[in-house]
Design an enzyme around this catalytic site. Sequence first.
Site, PDB file in Angstrom:
ATOM      1  N   TYR A 480       0.860  -1.190   0.000  1.00  0.00           N
ATOM      2  CA  TYR A 480       0.000   0.000   0.000  1.00  0.00           C
ATOM      3  C   TYR A 480       0.898   1.243   0.000  1.00  0.00           C
ATOM      4  O   TYR A 480       0.833   2.077   0.898  1.00  0.00           O
ATOM      5  CB  TYR A 480      -0.929   0.005   1.217  1.00  0.00           C
ATOM      6  CG  TYR A 480      -2.050  -1.015   1.153  1.00  0.00           C
ATOM      7  CD1 TYR A 480      -2.261  -1.796   0.012  1.00  0.00           C
ATOM      8  CD2 TYR A 480      -2.917  -1.184   2.230  1.00  0.00           C
ATOM      9  CE1 TYR A 480      -3.291  -2.715  -0.042  1.00  0.00           C
ATOM     10  CE2 TYR A 480      -3.955  -2.107   2.167  1.00  0.00           C
ATOM     11  CZ  TYR A 480      -4.133  -2.875   1.038  1.00  0.00           C
ATOM     12  OH  TYR A 480      -5.171  -3.780   0.979  1.00  0.00           O
TER      13      TYR A 480
HETATM   14  C1  LIG Z   1      -6.873  -2.011  -7.716  1.00  0.00           C
HETATM   15  C2  LIG Z   1      -5.814  -2.518  -6.792  1.00  0.00           C
HETATM   16  C3  LIG Z   1      -6.107  -3.567  -5.941  1.00  0.00           C
HETATM   17  C4  LIG Z   1      -5.141  -4.097  -5.093  1.00  0.00           C
HETATM   18  N1  LIG Z   1      -5.466  -5.155  -4.285  1.00  0.00           N
HETATM   19  C5  LIG Z   1      -4.511  -5.712  -3.516  1.00  0.00           C
HETATM   20  C6  LIG Z   1      -4.782  -6.857  -2.705  1.00  0.00           C
HETATM   21  O1  LIG Z   1      -5.894  -7.379  -2.698  1.00  0.00           O
HETATM   22  N2  LIG Z   1      -3.770  -7.378  -1.970  1.00  0.00           N
HETATM   23  C7  LIG Z   1      -2.524  -6.826  -1.962  1.00  0.00           C
HETATM   24  O2  LIG Z   1      -1.638  -7.349  -1.299  1.00  0.00           O
HETATM   25  N3  LIG Z   1      -2.248  -5.723  -2.683  1.00  0.00           N
HETATM   26  C8  LIG Z   1      -3.204  -5.162  -3.461  1.00  0.00           C
HETATM   27  N4  LIG Z   1      -2.895  -4.060  -4.210  1.00  0.00           N
HETATM   28  C9  LIG Z   1      -1.545  -3.515  -4.145  1.00  0.00           C
HETATM   29  C10 LIG Z   1      -0.618  -4.274  -5.094  1.00  0.00           C
HETATM   30  O3  LIG Z   1      -0.329  -5.552  -4.577  1.00  0.00           O
HETATM   31  C11 LIG Z   1       0.693  -3.510  -5.246  1.00  0.00           C
HETATM   32  O4  LIG Z   1       0.456  -2.250  -5.805  1.00  0.00           O
HETATM   33  C12 LIG Z   1       1.685  -4.290  -6.108  1.00  0.00           C
HETATM   34  O5  LIG Z   1       2.975  -3.771  -5.914  1.00  0.00           O
HETATM   35  C13 LIG Z   1       1.303  -4.207  -7.565  1.00  0.00           C
HETATM   36  O6  LIG Z   1       2.125  -5.015  -8.352  1.00  0.00           O
HETATM   37  P1  LIG Z   1       2.311  -4.600  -9.881  1.00  0.00           P
HETATM   38  O7  LIG Z   1       3.275  -5.545 -10.476  1.00  0.00           O
HETATM   39  O8  LIG Z   1       0.972  -4.456 -10.510  1.00  0.00           O
HETATM   40  O9  LIG Z   1       2.890  -3.138  -9.711  1.00  0.00           O
HETATM   41  P2  LIG Z   1       4.124  -2.320 -10.309  1.00  0.00           P
HETATM   42  O10 LIG Z   1       3.692  -0.902 -10.173  1.00  0.00           O
HETATM   43  O11 LIG Z   1       4.519  -2.802 -11.641  1.00  0.00           O
HETATM   44  O12 LIG Z   1       5.283  -2.633  -9.284  1.00  0.00           O
HETATM   45  C14 LIG Z   1       5.221  -2.337  -7.907  1.00  0.00           C
HETATM   46  C15 LIG Z   1       6.610  -2.353  -7.295  1.00  0.00           C
HETATM   47  O13 LIG Z   1       7.233  -3.606  -7.522  1.00  0.00           O
HETATM   48  C16 LIG Z   1       8.408  -3.456  -8.325  1.00  0.00           C
HETATM   49  N5  LIG Z   1       8.437  -4.547  -9.290  1.00  0.00           N
HETATM   50  C17 LIG Z   1       7.462  -4.862 -10.172  1.00  0.00           C
HETATM   51  N6  LIG Z   1       7.818  -5.923 -10.893  1.00  0.00           N
HETATM   52  C18 LIG Z   1       9.047  -6.298 -10.487  1.00  0.00           C
HETATM   53  C19 LIG Z   1       9.933  -7.338 -10.875  1.00  0.00           C
HETATM   54  N7  LIG Z   1       9.618  -8.195 -11.850  1.00  0.00           N
HETATM   55  N8  LIG Z   1      11.136  -7.431 -10.261  1.00  0.00           N
HETATM   56  C20 LIG Z   1      11.456  -6.550  -9.282  1.00  0.00           C
HETATM   57  N9  LIG Z   1      10.655  -5.551  -8.865  1.00  0.00           N
HETATM   58  C21 LIG Z   1       9.450  -5.422  -9.460  1.00  0.00           C
HETATM   59  C22 LIG Z   1       8.263  -2.113  -8.974  1.00  0.00           C
HETATM   60  O14 LIG Z   1       9.514  -1.573  -9.351  1.00  0.00           O
HETATM   61  C23 LIG Z   1       7.557  -1.318  -7.908  1.00  0.00           C
HETATM   62  O15 LIG Z   1       8.479  -0.907  -6.927  1.00  0.00           O
HETATM   63  C24 LIG Z   1      -3.852  -3.515  -5.073  1.00  0.00           C
HETATM   64  C25 LIG Z   1      -3.565  -2.447  -5.905  1.00  0.00           C
HETATM   65  C26 LIG Z   1      -4.527  -1.942  -6.761  1.00  0.00           C
HETATM   66  C27 LIG Z   1      -4.209  -0.779  -7.647  1.00  0.00           C
END
Ligand SMILES: Cc1cc2nc3c(=O)[nH]c(=O)nc-3n(C[C@H](O)[C@H](O)[C@H](O)COP(=O)(O)OP(=O)(O)OC[C@H]3O[C@@H](n4cnc5c(N)ncnc54)[C@H](O)[C@@H]3O)c2cc1C
Length: 540
Positions: A480
């Site tokens: 978050y």
């Molecule tokens: C609509 C919504 C619902 C959500 N619901 C939940 C939930 O139910 N439970 C929960 O726990 N969280 C929830 N989240 C939060 C979510 O888990 C985090 O925002 C998570 O980091 C998103 O992962 P992403 O790959 O989509 O994000 P990104 O924005 O791509 O990455 C997030 C972070 O991780 C890093 N990262 C991404 N991919 C890699 C990789 N391959 N290697 C190294 N670092 C990497 C990025 O640099 C950044 O620091 C929710 C978010 C949203 C917007």
Amino acid sequence: MEVISPHRIQRLLFLNIVLLSVIAFPALAVNSTDNTFLSCLVNHSESSYPISSAIFTPKNDSFSSVLQAYVRNLRLNTSTTPKPFLIVTALHVSHVQASIICAKKHNLLMKIRSGGHDYEGVSYVAADPFFILDMFPLRSIEVDIATETAWVQTGATLGEVYYRIAEKSKIHGFPAGVCPSVGVGGHISGGGYGNMMRKYGLTVDNVIDAQMVDVEGRLLDRKSMTEDLFWAITGGGGSSFGVIIAYKIKLVRVPDTVTVFKVTKTLEENATDIVYEWQHVAPTISNDLFIRLILDVVNDTQKGTKTGRATFIALFLGDSKSLVSLLNEKFPQLGVKQSDSIETSWLRSVLFFADINISAPVEVLLDRQPKSLIYLKRKSDYVQEPISKAGLEGIWKKLIELDNAVTLYFNPYGGRMSEIPSTATPFPHRAGNLWKIQYQANWNQAGNQIGDHYINMARILHNYMTPFVSKNPRSAFLNYRDFDLGINHNCNDSYTEGRVYGVKYFNNNFNRLVEIKTKVDPHNFFRNEQSIPTLPLAKS
Ligand SMILES: Cc1cc2nc3c(=O)[nH]c(=O)nc-3n(C[C@H](O)[C@H](O)[C@H](O)COP(=O)(O)OP(=O)(O)OC[C@H]3O[C@@H](n4cnc5c(N)ncnc54)[C@H](O)[C@@H]3O)c2cc1C
Ligand SMILES: *[C@@H]1O[C@H](CO)[C@@H](O)[C@H](O)[C@H]1NC(C)=O
Ligand SMILES: *[C@@H]1O[C@H](CO)[C@@H](O)[C@H](O)[C@H]1NC(C)=O
Ligand SMILES: *[C@@H]1O[C@H](CO)[C@@H](O)[C@H](O)[C@H]1NC(C)=O
Ligand SMILES: *[C@@H]1O[C@H](CO)[C@@H](O)[C@H](O)[C@H]1NC(C)=O
Ligand SMILES: *[C@@H]1O[C@H](CO)[C@@H](O)[C@H](O)[C@H]1NC(C)=O
Ligand SMILES: *[C@@H]1O[C@H](CO)[C@@H](O)[C@H](O)[C@H]1NC(C)=O
Ligand SMILES: *[C@@H]1O[C@H](CO)[C@@H](O)[C@H](O)[C@H]1NC(C)=O
């Protein structure tokens, strides 16, 4: 495959880099075409997977659409939001390796993006010049029911993971987040939780192996990266340690029929008493039951005034008859009847929690693009003592006063969460935490003024909640992401700034993360506004 002359791209990029380097990297050694970042990328990637088709510069027509494809917060989609000078959409592991090796060589800031759901846009925005390593093309999912495991690449979404598991088995699932478009990369590396958390723990409690490219460009698995580093990337945030290519996950058993329900109670329907009761029931009841609670404000149509509303949304790993008898015994105040509950498959329960029509074709889970996007701000807290009825009444009053600008989501802990030691993964918020609060401010109009208004409302409510939540440190959940907790400028002493937010996200696990970080990435190549800092000693 289309053939683009590397030389042409080279020239294109060369101009960009020179321009940027004059402004921001005066010492950057990019003074001959041979030595540009681009030719370095070409040199260090496998020629059978031409990296030229993975490189987008602002001159490229599709640059903006590639950039915007994984922006999930409209607050970070404005004309003033800093843009990358380049995007590499990794089509092959060697593209990841080349990006790291060449970015390091040219002293360029790299942001890693998988699903783009970061609440502060850490994966695709930065104050300093930067490029994005975009992982969305690497999204294979290999489910093996015989061993009850799956390898999932980080560019996959949770919806895809759930769909592919259910395609092979009706009695297997995976305990991860409730929003199907969330990316595996950020979600798992940052901890990850969902509505089976009380039964099976966090997402990272069900991860057994990983593939990662480190700062030297080496492709490692759990064995070769060592247990320390594997521990760090199961909750410590991947982007501080390397680029995670894939995680191996342990599937969990789910019944072929599960039950969901959603009931609401306004203040006139004794919401305060029922919420009071929920605090005692939700974290202690059977691990098969997860009851999320949402507090918001609605118009009381009869009186023409505003009133508080509590919404209880639940997943029960069992049939509706068992659910109703369990609730009659433990939580009669909620008054859930058989007719309130819906029996369905585990996969369709995902639709229910995502607020998608439960009868919709399950292929909707393969949609990578959410139906609509909003402007948003999120904050988090942990509650460790039940709140008194007077306390709850005050919270309702505050929500009404803030005119419903902010909604509170309560996710109960307990069950399996309390059994796992707080040092098992970097995520420290285990036993002793009753539930986690998410503060949600959503709006749908552009403009700084309106944005500032909502962000301010979220801060006011967070401040108001101080007496009810964890202290020393006031804890928060890494996934978050909240810049209000502190920002790192990653100057000489990243540790001093990093400690400020680090202990809030990781409590006593912070120091171990710093030690691992200092060992595997002493020069702090993998950095962002809230990354794990290195120890100052390593610099001298
Ligand atoms: C609509 C919504 C619902 C959500 N619901 C939940 C939930 O139910 N439970 C929960 O726990 N969280 C929830 N989240 C939060 C979510 O888990 C985090 O925002 C998570 O980091 C998103 O992962 P992403 O790959 O989509 O994000 P990104 O924005 O791509 O990455 C997030 C972070 O991780 C890093 N990262 C991404 N991919 C890699 C990789 N391959 N290697 C190294 N670092 C990497 C990025 O640099 C950044 O620091 C929710 C978010 C949203 C917007
Ligand atoms: C790329 O490889 C060529 C030939 O192997 C070499 O001459 C050149 O110096 C290399 N360029 C970079 C930037 O590494
Ligand atoms: C970049 O734009 C050119 C046209 O200018 C296009 O041919 C090329 O396919 C684009 N690059 C990629 C990686 O698709
Ligand atoms: C993001 O901004 C661009 C440019 O203003 C706009 O074209 C696009 O529609 C925006 N995205 C969304 C989802 O609103
Ligand atoms: C609210 O609680 C009171 C007192 O316990 C009870 O009399 C009343 O019926 C309840 N109202 C509703 C709508 O449940
Ligand atoms: C509640 O009523 C106000 C006007 O008093 C209106 O602006 C608002 O949109 C209403 N909210 C909902 C959720 O209907
Ligand atoms: C849900 O989908 C079903 C089947 O497609 C449809 O009949 C029903 O009207 C939908 N319900 C809502 C609330 O949209
Ligand atoms: C950082 O370190 C360099 C040399 O190591 C020094 O010249 C510089 O002043 C330091 N900057 C800050 C902000 O401490």
